[in-house]
Design a protein around this motif. Structure first.
Motif, PDB file in Angstrom:
ATOM      1  N   GLY A 148       0.712  -1.157  -0.047  1.00 31.11           N
ATOM      2  CA  GLY A 148      -0.001  -0.018  -0.088  1.00 31.11           C
ATOM      3  C   GLY A 148       0.824   1.305  -0.038  1.00 31.11           C
ATOM      4  O   GLY A 148       0.269   2.408   0.501  1.00 31.11           O
ATOM      5  N   MET A 149       2.047   1.229  -0.594  1.00 27.72           N
ATOM      6  CA  MET A 149       2.838   2.483  -0.533  1.00 27.72           C
ATOM      7  C   MET A 149       2.278   3.434  -1.728  1.00 27.72           C
ATOM      8  O   MET A 149       2.843   3.093  -2.954  1.00 27.72           O
ATOM      9  CB  MET A 149       4.269   2.230  -0.605  1.00 27.72           C
ATOM     10  CG  MET A 149       4.895   1.539   0.726  1.00 27.72           C
ATOM     11  SD  MET A 149       6.695   0.998   0.553  1.00 27.72           S
ATOM     12  CE  MET A 149       6.556  -0.248  -0.732  1.00 27.72           C
ATOM     13  N   VAL A 150       1.702   4.334  -1.528  1.00 30.73           N
ATOM     14  CA  VAL A 150       1.112   5.155  -2.697  1.00 30.73           C
ATOM     15  C   VAL A 150       1.878   6.352  -2.807  1.00 30.73           C
ATOM     16  O   VAL A 150       2.682   6.799  -1.809  1.00 30.73           O
ATOM     17  CB  VAL A 150      -0.362   5.536  -2.249  1.00 30.73           C
ATOM     18  CG1 VAL A 150      -1.073   4.035  -2.501  1.00 30.73           C
ATOM     19  CG2 VAL A 150      -0.651   6.174  -1.311  1.00 30.73           C
ATOM     20  N   LEU A 151       1.860   6.936  -3.942  1.00 38.70           N
ATOM     21  CA  LEU A 151       2.457   8.291  -4.013  1.00 38.70           C
ATOM     22  C   LEU A 151       1.710   9.407  -3.225  1.00 38.70           C
ATOM     23  O   LEU A 151       0.531   9.143  -2.946  1.00 38.70           O
ATOM     24  CB  LEU A 151       2.514   8.895  -5.461  1.00 38.70           C
ATOM     25  CG  LEU A 151       3.207   7.645  -6.447  1.00 38.70           C
ATOM     26  CD1 LEU A 151       3.053   7.899  -7.905  1.00 38.70           C
ATOM     27  CD2 LEU A 151       4.647   7.695  -5.956  1.00 38.70           C
ATOM     28  N   PRO A 152       2.477  10.469  -2.867  1.00 41.74           N
ATOM     29  CA  PRO A 152       1.739  11.595  -2.143  1.00 41.74           C
ATOM     30  C   PRO A 152       0.414  12.044  -2.778  1.00 41.74           C
ATOM     31  O   PRO A 152      -0.326  12.364  -2.028  1.00 41.74           O
ATOM     32  CB  PRO A 152       2.743  12.640  -2.109  1.00 41.74           C
ATOM     33  CG  PRO A 152       4.016  12.071  -2.320  1.00 41.74           C
ATOM     34  CD  PRO A 152       3.848  10.812  -3.140  1.00 41.74           C
ATOM     35  N   ASP A 153       0.428  12.016  -4.377  1.00 39.85           N
ATOM     36  CA  ASP A 153      -0.946  12.404  -4.730  1.00 39.85           C
ATOM     37  C   ASP A 153      -1.995  11.504  -4.715  1.00 39.85           C
ATOM     38  O   ASP A 153      -3.056  11.709  -5.312  1.00 39.85           O
ATOM     39  CB  ASP A 153      -0.724  13.320  -6.046  1.00 39.85           C
ATOM     40  CG  ASP A 153      -0.006  12.186  -7.176  1.00 39.85           C
ATOM     41  OD1 ASP A 153       0.237  11.016  -6.628  1.00 39.85           O
ATOM     42  OD2 ASP A 153       0.268  12.599  -8.268  1.00 39.85           O
ATOM     43  N   GLY A 154      -1.539  10.176  -4.299  1.00 38.60           N
ATOM     44  CA  GLY A 154      -2.606   9.000  -4.349  1.00 38.60           C
ATOM     45  C   GLY A 154      -2.805   8.471  -5.827  1.00 38.60           C
ATOM     46  O   GLY A 154      -3.607   7.450  -5.709  1.00 38.60           O
ATOM     47  N   GLU A 155      -1.981   9.023  -6.776  1.00 39.52           N
ATOM     48  CA  GLU A 155      -2.213   8.237  -8.256  1.00 39.52           C
ATOM     49  C   GLU A 155      -0.950   7.494  -8.498  1.00 39.52           C
ATOM     50  O   GLU A 155       0.021   7.651  -8.692  1.00 39.52           O
ATOM     51  CB  GLU A 155      -2.090   9.563  -9.136  1.00 39.52           C
ATOM     52  CG  GLU A 155      -2.868  10.375  -9.088  1.00 39.52           C
ATOM     53  CD  GLU A 155      -4.547   9.940  -9.335  1.00 39.52           C
ATOM     54  OE1 GLU A 155      -4.432   9.066 -10.281  1.00 39.52           O
ATOM     55  OE2 GLU A 155      -5.428  10.435  -8.667  1.00 39.52           O
ATOM     56  N   GLY A 156      -1.263   6.083  -8.127  1.00 44.77           N
ATOM     57  CA  GLY A 156      -0.422   5.203  -8.234  1.00 44.77           C
ATOM     58  C   GLY A 156       0.408   4.703  -6.967  1.00 44.77           C
ATOM     59  O   GLY A 156       0.503   5.479  -6.055  1.00 44.77           O
ATOM     60  N   THR A 157       1.301   3.718  -7.311  1.00 40.80           N
ATOM     61  CA  THR A 157       2.344   3.271  -6.159  1.00 40.80           C
ATOM     62  C   THR A 157       3.511   4.006  -6.275  1.00 40.80           C
ATOM     63  O   THR A 157       3.805   4.459  -7.443  1.00 40.80           O
ATOM     64  CB  THR A 157       2.263   1.711  -5.981  1.00 40.80           C
ATOM     65  OG1 THR A 157       2.686   1.465  -7.086  1.00 40.80           O
ATOM     66  CG2 THR A 157       0.957   1.289  -6.046  1.00 40.80           C
ATOM     67  N   VAL A 158       4.499   3.901  -5.371  1.00 47.71           N
ATOM     68  CA  VAL A 158       5.588   4.138  -5.559  1.00 47.71           C
ATOM     69  C   VAL A 158       6.739   3.505  -6.674  1.00 47.71           C
ATOM     70  O   VAL A 158       7.713   4.182  -7.395  1.00 47.71           O
ATOM     71  CB  VAL A 158       6.587   3.908  -4.285  1.00 47.71           C
ATOM     72  CG1 VAL A 158       6.125   4.774  -2.819  1.00 47.71           C
ATOM     73  CG2 VAL A 158       6.721   2.348  -3.780  1.00 47.71           C
ATOM     74  N   PHE A 159       6.190   2.373  -7.294  1.00 44.38           N
ATOM     75  CA  PHE A 159       6.875   1.736  -8.298  1.00 44.38           C
ATOM     76  C   PHE A 159       6.246   2.535  -9.637  1.00 44.38           C
ATOM     77  O   PHE A 159       6.742   1.994 -10.706  1.00 44.38           O
ATOM     78  CB  PHE A 159       6.268   0.480  -8.410  1.00 44.38           C
ATOM     79  CG  PHE A 159       6.739  -0.392  -7.259  1.00 44.38           C
ATOM     80  CD1 PHE A 159       7.929  -0.701  -7.078  1.00 44.38           C
ATOM     81  CD2 PHE A 159       5.480  -0.723  -6.486  1.00 44.38           C
ATOM     82  CE1 PHE A 159       8.435  -1.360  -5.676  1.00 44.38           C
ATOM     83  CE2 PHE A 159       5.927  -1.612  -5.073  1.00 44.38           C
ATOM     84  CZ  PHE A 159       7.338  -1.963  -4.834  1.00 44.38           C
ATOM     85  N   ASP A 160       5.294   3.352  -9.567  1.00 41.00           N
ATOM     86  CA  ASP A 160       4.689   4.007 -10.835  1.00 41.00           C
ATOM     87  C   ASP A 160       5.528   5.355 -11.228  1.00 41.00           C
ATOM     88  O   ASP A 160       5.305   6.180 -12.135  1.00 41.00           O
ATOM     89  CB  ASP A 160       3.454   4.458 -10.686  1.00 41.00           C
ATOM     90  CG  ASP A 160       2.612   3.123 -10.545  1.00 41.00           C
ATOM     91  OD1 ASP A 160       2.888   2.095 -11.379  1.00 41.00           O
ATOM     92  OD2 ASP A 160       1.882   3.040  -9.703  1.00 41.00           O
ATOM     93  N   ALA A 161       6.587   5.767 -10.394  1.00 39.09           N
ATOM     94  CA  ALA A 161       7.100   7.036 -10.457  1.00 39.09           C
ATOM     95  C   ALA A 161       8.482   7.178 -10.180  1.00 39.09           C
ATOM     96  O   ALA A 161       9.165   6.278  -9.435  1.00 39.09           O
ATOM     97  CB  ALA A 161       6.209   8.113  -9.703  1.00 39.09           C
ATOM     98  N   PRO A 162       9.264   7.930 -10.913  1.00 35.27           N
ATOM     99  CA  PRO A 162      10.936   8.192 -10.359  1.00 35.27           C
ATOM    100  C   PRO A 162      11.075   8.861  -8.881  1.00 35.27           C
ATOM    101  O   PRO A 162      10.144   9.624  -8.598  1.00 35.27           O
ATOM    102  CB  PRO A 162      11.419   8.938 -11.570  1.00 35.27           C
ATOM    103  CG  PRO A 162      10.335   9.599 -12.124  1.00 35.27           C
ATOM    104  CD  PRO A 162       8.834   8.962 -11.797  1.00 35.27           C
ATOM    105  N   PRO A 163      12.246   8.757  -8.500  1.00 34.89           N
ATOM    106  CA  PRO A 163      12.509   9.558  -7.028  1.00 34.89           C
ATOM    107  C   PRO A 163      12.168  11.091  -7.342  1.00 34.89           C
ATOM    108  O   PRO A 163      11.785  11.513  -6.105  1.00 34.89           O
ATOM    109  CB  PRO A 163      14.130   9.249  -6.839  1.00 34.89           C
ATOM    110  CG  PRO A 163      14.284   8.006  -7.773  1.00 34.89           C
ATOM    111  CD  PRO A 163      13.295   7.942  -9.010  1.00 34.89           C
TER     112      PRO A 163
END
Length: 483
Positions: free
Chosen positions: A94-109
């Motif tokens: 359940g590690m989502v991005l700060p904006d709630g759109e996708g998980t940490v695997f969906d975005a670069p650092p």
């Protein structure tokens, strides 16, 4: 006497069925171990102690030669530190991005994600791995985490038995007991107190002022960077020294150690039963096989029907001087940062007390070499900010930001979508083939428990890990946990 094959197809996961199935009795026989990381080294010690003849093969150079870090895998290639706590190998669901759109695997650092893969390389296995991670329901993740912590508690006792059986592994590795955990927000601190009370490993609780007063390494930490801390059970040690000593013990006990020897595949008999492994053009056989390739073995795992089960997540390492005589290694929690967590482990560098910093998460996917250096540098800069603001004195004494001019040292750890390690067992021509790995941040922590589970499999006995980590339990859509 031959073992009747349980499942002749090497692609079929037999899981807990074969782990308990009948094996030949009598002398333990021979075992070939593939992979020389800490999990297989502890397993090798266990097998040698129980009378097995062991031959170990690893693609990297002998760790005792101290070759450049990037020639090694996770255990020897990373920083000279490892940590045990009861909550290692947490279930990172359940590690989502700060904006709630996708998980940490969906975005670069740069977007507070973990993705450090090169843009041009996106495999089908990677997409399937991320999908399975996203499909795991929270209630099942909680159930898995409870099982992981139960295994960690058993592993805690296993470490004590290992140190008792081989005192040199404790006495010669800078072993330090008790872990300080510090938190950057009051909310995360309060949540940690409750969680560790539930886990049952909390020893003491500290306010921010008490952390600064009792642990001088944090005396000059930036304002607002600390909210409090707790002390929990656990220990740390110098992993490079541990590996060297473990290899010395194995060699003295007659184990065969074969480095610069990459295992490229498995050999099958006429009926499809595993008979051995291939090293170049040669075939090596033994009564039993134990395969633990870390994050770099997906081609070998694919031959066993386990391709794509394990992905790589990298972490960055740096070393600072210990200026204050710190007594406990540290875990840092900083929610909302790119380098959100860190281990600060007491060690030695150049004969002097040091702080070995390990931090950052970078998703490399199912090809551990698929790393974009520019994305890794984003994580490196966040690790730099953590050290500069939490440990300003040690940071400046180490040269401040000078380390940013160099490529960071990192290791790639094997991860699964569920947090459950891999434990797969099937028949060979004369015994068992056991595959282990993928323990997220807990491979070191659970190493004695993995060793116990492997030994049980080779003796035809039962072990809880056979059930919890059986590949079939979490394979495929919907995570059929009740199989």
């Amino acid at each position: 006497m031959r073992v009747p094959p349980i499942d002749c197809d090497p692609r079929a996961s037999t899981g807990e069925r074969s782990a308990r199935a009948r094996v030949p009795r009598g002398r333990p026989g021979s075992a070939v171990l593939v992979g020389g990381g800490v999990v297989n080294l502890v397993t090798a010690l266990k097998l040698v102690d129980h009378g097995f003849t062991v031959e170990l093969f690893d693609r990297a150079p002998d760790p005792r030669l101290d070759r450049p870090w990037h020639e090694y895998g996770c255990t020897r290639g990373g920083g000279n530190a490892r940590m045990f706590t009861v909550t290692e190998a947490d279930q990172y669901s359940g590690m989502v991005l700060p904006d709630g759109e996708g998980t940490v695997f969906d975005a670069p650092p740069t977007g507070f994600g973990w993705d450090v893969r090169r843009e041009s390389v996106r495999s089908v296995h990677d997409r399937e791995w991320i999908r399975e991670y996203e499909d795991l329901p929270w209630w099942l993740a909680d159930r898995y985490e409870t099982g992981i912590h139960d295994l960690n508690r058993s592993a805690e006792q296993g470490w004590e038995r290992l140190f008792e059986a081989h005192p040199v592994l404790a006495g010669g590795t800078h072993l330090r007991r008790g872990i300080l955990r510090v938190y950057s927000t009051a909310e995360s601190h309060q949540r940690a107190v409750s969680r560790h009370d539930w886990v049952g490993d909390r020893l003491e609780t500290y306010t921010e002022a008490e952390v600064r007063d009792r642990f001088p390494m944090f005396a000059h930490a930036g304002k607002g960077r600390l909210a409090g801390g707790i002390k929990v059970r656990g220990f740390t040690l110098d992993i490079h020294r541990f590996v060297a000593l473990a290899l010395d013990v194995l060699q003295a006990r007659g184990a065969g150690l074969h480095f610069d020897s990459e295992v490229t595949g498995v050999d099958l008999g006429g009926g499809g039963t595993i008979e051995g492994v291939r090293i170049g053009s040669e075939s090596v056989s033994a009564r039993h096989l134990v395969i633990s390739p870390g994050a770099y073995g997906n081609r070998l795992l694919a031959e066993l029907g386990l391709g794509g089960r394990v992905a790589g997540v990298l972490g960055i390492w740096h070393t600072l001087p210990d200026l204050t005589g710190q007594q406990h290694s540290v875990k840092v929690s900083r929610p909302g940062r790119i380098a959100e967590d860190a281990n600060i482990t007491l060690g030695t560098a150049g004969g002097r007390p040091s702080l070995v910093v390990g931090s950052g998460y970078g998703f490399a996917g199912t090809s551990a070499d698929n790393v974009d250096p520019d994305r890794v540098r984003v994580i490196q800069r966040s690790v730099d900010e953590m050290m500069r603001t939490l440990l300003p004195d040690a940071y400046e004494a180490a040269g401040g930001p000078a380390w940013l001019a160099h490529d960071p040292v990192f290791c790639v750890r094997p991860w699964t979508t569920t947090g459950l390690g891999v434990f797969d067992v099937r028949a060979t021509a004369t015994g068992r083939c056991v595959v282990t790995g993928g323990h997220n941040t807990g491979g070191f922590a659970q190493a004695p428990e993995v060793a116990d589970a492997v030994l049980a499999s080779l003796l035809g006995e039962d072990h809880p890990m056979h059930h919890l980590y059986a590949v079939a339990r979490s394979r495929g859509s919907g995570h059929p946990s009740l199989r």
